[in-house]
Design an enzyme around this catalytic site. Structure first.
Site, short mmCIF file in Angstrom:
data_model
loop_
_atom_site.label_atom_id
_atom_site.label_comp_id
_atom_site.label_asym_id
_atom_site.label_seq_id
_atom_site.Cartn_x
_atom_site.Cartn_y
_atom_site.Cartn_z
N GLY A 52 1.60 0.56 4.70
CA GLY A 52 1.84 1.99 4.60
C GLY A 52 0.59 2.66 4.06
O GLY A 52 0.64 3.45 3.11
N HIS A 53 -0.53 2.31 4.65
CA HIS A 53 -1.81 2.88 4.23
C HIS A 53 -2.90 2.51 5.25
O HIS A 53 -2.67 1.70 6.15
CB HIS A 53 -2.20 2.37 2.84
CG HIS A 53 -2.22 0.88 2.74
ND1 HIS A 53 -1.27 0.16 2.04
CD2 HIS A 53 -3.05 -0.04 3.28
CE1 HIS A 53 -1.53 -1.12 2.16
NE2 HIS A 53 -2.60 -1.27 2.91
#
Ligand code: T46
Length: 137
Positions: A52-53
């Site tokens: 998630g990055h």
């Protein structure tokens, strides 16, 4: 987003097969960067998601040492989902690619070989910020 473009690539890891079992080795010439760090994700609860990055500079090589999981990749324009499930094949993720890891099978282990040491400032952890970052480039 295509595999084998500048963002992502599947790379085979040499496999030495014997009756005693198999051995695979990742050396500096297996992947296109010098290895600075190795870490691994394990004991991942069912339904859990990692990542998630995106990273500004870091390049990484992911291998499903055991079990399977999906890697959702986004270059700011297109999304691609790659399932990793072979310990003799890995996914190279170059910098500037958003990634989410999901659908971990029970007992799965994700090995990560990284081009840099851990630097929190290298992370973009907000998707809107990532899109702005990609569009600025
Ligand atoms: C990635 C995916 C596949 C450290 O102290 N050192 C490290 O080398 C790493 C990777 C993490 N940490 C700390 C930072 C956080 O407090 O461990 C904690 C969990 O890290 P994070 O939330 O970033 O974990 P994931 O699994 O969501 O992401 C990691 C990597 O950070 C990331 O680069 O691509 O695995």
């Amino acid at each position: 987003m295509k595999i084998n473009n500048r963002g992502i690539q599947i790379i085979s890891i040499p496999k030495i097969e014997e009756r005693r079992g198999n051995l695979s080795v990742i050396e500096n010439d297996t992947i296109p960067f010098d290895i600075k760090r190795v870490y691994y994700l394990y004991d991942i609860p069912t339904g859990s998601e990692r990542g998630g990055h995106a990273h500004k500079d870091l390049r990484q090589f992911l291998v499903a040492l055991s079990g399977s999981f999906d890697v959702v990749l986004n270059d700011g324009k297109e999304e691609t989902i790659i399932t990793l499930n072979k310990p003799y094949e890995g996914l190279l993720i170059n910098s500037g690619i958003w990634r989410e890891l999901q659908n971990f099978s029970s007992g799965s282990i994700c090995l990560v070989v990284a081009s840099e040491v851990y630097i929190e400032e290298d992370y973009i952890r907000d998707f809107d910020e990532f899109i702005k970052y990609v569009n600025r480039k």
